[in-house]
Scaffold this motif. Sequence first.
Motif, PDB file in Angstrom:
ATOM      1  N   ALA A 124     -13.776  58.391  30.155  1.00  0.00           N
ATOM      2  CA  ALA A 124     -13.658  59.850  30.025  1.00  0.00           C
ATOM      3  C   ALA A 124     -12.211  60.285  30.210  1.00  0.00           C
ATOM      4  O   ALA A 124     -11.706  61.151  29.468  1.00  0.00           O
ATOM      5  N   ALA A 125     -11.507  59.681  31.170  1.00  0.00           N
ATOM      6  CA  ALA A 125     -10.097  60.017  31.396  1.00  0.00           C
ATOM      7  C   ALA A 125      -9.248  59.625  30.192  1.00  0.00           C
ATOM      8  O   ALA A 125      -8.342  60.373  29.777  1.00  0.00           O
ATOM      9  N   ILE A 126      -9.530  58.467  29.608  1.00  0.00           N
ATOM     10  CA  ILE A 126      -8.786  58.029  28.416  1.00  0.00           C
ATOM     11  C   ILE A 126      -9.046  58.978  27.256  1.00  0.00           C
ATOM     12  O   ILE A 126      -8.113  59.358  26.522  1.00  0.00           O
ATOM     13  N   GLN A 127     -10.293  59.390  27.064  1.00  0.00           N
ATOM     14  CA  GLN A 127     -10.623  60.324  25.987  1.00  0.00           C
ATOM     15  C   GLN A 127      -9.894  61.656  26.188  1.00  0.00           C
ATOM     16  O   GLN A 127      -9.368  62.240  25.233  1.00  0.00           O
ATOM     17  N   LYS A 128      -9.873  62.113  27.419  1.00  0.00           N
ATOM     18  CA  LYS A 128      -9.190  63.374  27.724  1.00  0.00           C
ATOM     19  C   LYS A 128      -7.694  63.239  27.454  1.00  0.00           C
ATOM     20  O   LYS A 128      -7.076  64.132  26.849  1.00  0.00           O
ATOM     21  N   ALA A 129      -7.111  62.103  27.850  1.00  0.00           N
ATOM     22  CA  ALA A 129      -5.686  61.876  27.603  1.00  0.00           C
ATOM     23  C   ALA A 129      -5.398  61.816  26.112  1.00  0.00           C
ATOM     24  O   ALA A 129      -4.369  62.348  25.638  1.00  0.00           O
ATOM     25  N   LEU A 130      -6.277  61.209  25.324  1.00  0.00           N
ATOM     26  CA  LEU A 130      -6.092  61.157  23.873  1.00  0.00           C
ATOM     27  C   LEU A 130      -6.158  62.557  23.258  1.00  0.00           C
ATOM     28  O   LEU A 130      -5.375  62.885  22.352  1.00  0.00           O
ATOM     29  N   GLU A 131      -7.109  63.349  23.722  1.00  0.00           N
ATOM     30  CA  GLU A 131      -7.213  64.717  23.212  1.00  0.00           C
ATOM     31  C   GLU A 131      -5.942  65.510  23.526  1.00  0.00           C
ATOM     32  O   GLU A 131      -5.417  66.243  22.668  1.00  0.00           O
ATOM     33  N   GLU A 132      -5.452  65.356  24.741  1.00  0.00           N
ATOM     34  CA  GLU A 132      -4.214  66.054  25.120  1.00  0.00           C
ATOM     35  C   GLU A 132      -3.041  65.567  24.276  1.00  0.00           C
ATOM     36  O   GLU A 132      -2.195  66.361  23.843  1.00  0.00           O
ATOM     37  N   LEU A 133      -2.995  64.257  24.027  1.00  0.00           N
ATOM     38  CA  LEU A 133      -1.939  63.706  23.202  1.00  0.00           C
ATOM     39  C   LEU A 133      -2.025  64.224  21.778  1.00  0.00           C
ATOM     40  O   LEU A 133      -1.010  64.586  21.167  1.00  0.00           O
ATOM     41  N   GLU A 134      -3.246  64.299  21.219  1.00  0.00           N
ATOM     42  CA  GLU A 134      -3.431  64.843  19.879  1.00  0.00           C
ATOM     43  C   GLU A 134      -2.986  66.303  19.811  1.00  0.00           C
ATOM     44  O   GLU A 134      -2.327  66.734  18.852  1.00  0.00           O
ATOM     45  N   GLN A 135      -3.356  67.062  20.839  1.00  0.00           N
ATOM     46  CA  GLN A 135      -2.938  68.489  20.870  1.00  0.00           C
ATOM     47  C   GLN A 135      -1.428  68.588  20.984  1.00  0.00           C
ATOM     48  O   GLN A 135      -0.794  69.430  20.343  1.00  0.00           O
ATOM     49  N   LEU A 143       0.809  66.393  19.917  1.00  0.00           N
ATOM     50  CA  LEU A 143       1.388  65.992  18.636  1.00  0.00           C
ATOM     51  C   LEU A 143       1.201  67.091  17.601  1.00  0.00           C
ATOM     52  O   LEU A 143       2.115  67.374  16.794  1.00  0.00           O
ATOM     53  N   ALA A 144       0.048  67.742  17.610  1.00  0.00           N
ATOM     54  CA  ALA A 144      -0.204  68.814  16.666  1.00  0.00           C
ATOM     55  C   ALA A 144       0.731  69.987  16.941  1.00  0.00           C
ATOM     56  O   ALA A 144       1.257  70.629  16.019  1.00  0.00           O
ATOM     57  N   ALA A 145       0.996  70.272  18.197  1.00  0.00           N
ATOM     58  CA  ALA A 145       1.908  71.380  18.577  1.00  0.00           C
ATOM     59  C   ALA A 145       3.325  71.034  18.168  1.00  0.00           C
ATOM     60  O   ALA A 145       4.083  71.917  17.744  1.00  0.00           O
ATOM     61  N   GLN A 146       3.732  69.802  18.263  1.00  0.00           N
ATOM     62  CA  GLN A 146       5.102  69.418  17.899  1.00  0.00           C
ATOM     63  C   GLN A 146       5.300  69.444  16.390  1.00  0.00           C
ATOM     64  O   GLN A 146       6.407  69.702  15.909  1.00  0.00           O
ATOM     65  N   GLN A 147       4.263  69.187  15.611  1.00  0.00           N
ATOM     66  CA  GLN A 147       4.367  69.145  14.154  1.00  0.00           C
ATOM     67  C   GLN A 147       4.440  70.569  13.579  1.00  0.00           C
ATOM     68  O   GLN A 147       4.869  70.760  12.455  1.00  0.00           O
ATOM     69  N   LYS A 148       4.099  71.586  14.294  1.00  0.00           N
ATOM     70  CA  LYS A 148       4.125  72.966  13.816  1.00  0.00           C
ATOM     71  C   LYS A 148       5.467  73.520  13.850  1.00  0.00           C
ATOM     72  O   LYS A 148       6.491  73.424  14.031  1.00  0.00           O
TER      73      LYS A 148
END
Length: 120
Positions: A102-113, A115-120
Motif C-alpha cells: 500500500a505504501a509503494i502504491q501511494k508513493a507511485l501515485e504521488e510520483l505520477e502526480q 511527474l504530471a505537474a512537472q510536465q504542465k
Amino acid sequence: MKASTFFLGLVAGSVAAAVTVLYSAPQSGNELRKTVKNATTDMKSKFQDVKGCVDDLKDSIAHLTKEAKEAIPVAIDGIKGSVEQWQQATEPNKERMEKEIAAIQKALEELEQSLAAQQK
C-alpha cells in the motif's frame, strides 16, 4: 479379474496338465493308479497351502484397512494443524507486506502526480 475366476482357471489348468502327463507316460494300470493317487494327494496339499495363503492375504488386507481407517484421520488432523500453524505464523508477515505494498502504491501515485505537474 475376480480371484475366484483366477483360481478356477488355475485348478482347471493344473488338472488338465496332470491328466495329460499321467496318461502320456508309459505305465501299467497299477502304476498309473498309484501315480494318480499320489498326484491327487499332492494337489490337495498344494491347494490347502494356496487356501492358507489366500486366507493370510485376506487377513493382512483386513488389518491394513483397519489401520488405514485409524491412521488416515490422525494424519489429516495433523496436516490441518500444521496448515493452521503456518497460517498463524505467516499472518504478521502478510499484514506487513500488505502495508508495504500500500505504501509503494501511494508513493507511485504521488510520483505520477509529481511527474504530471512537472510536465504542465
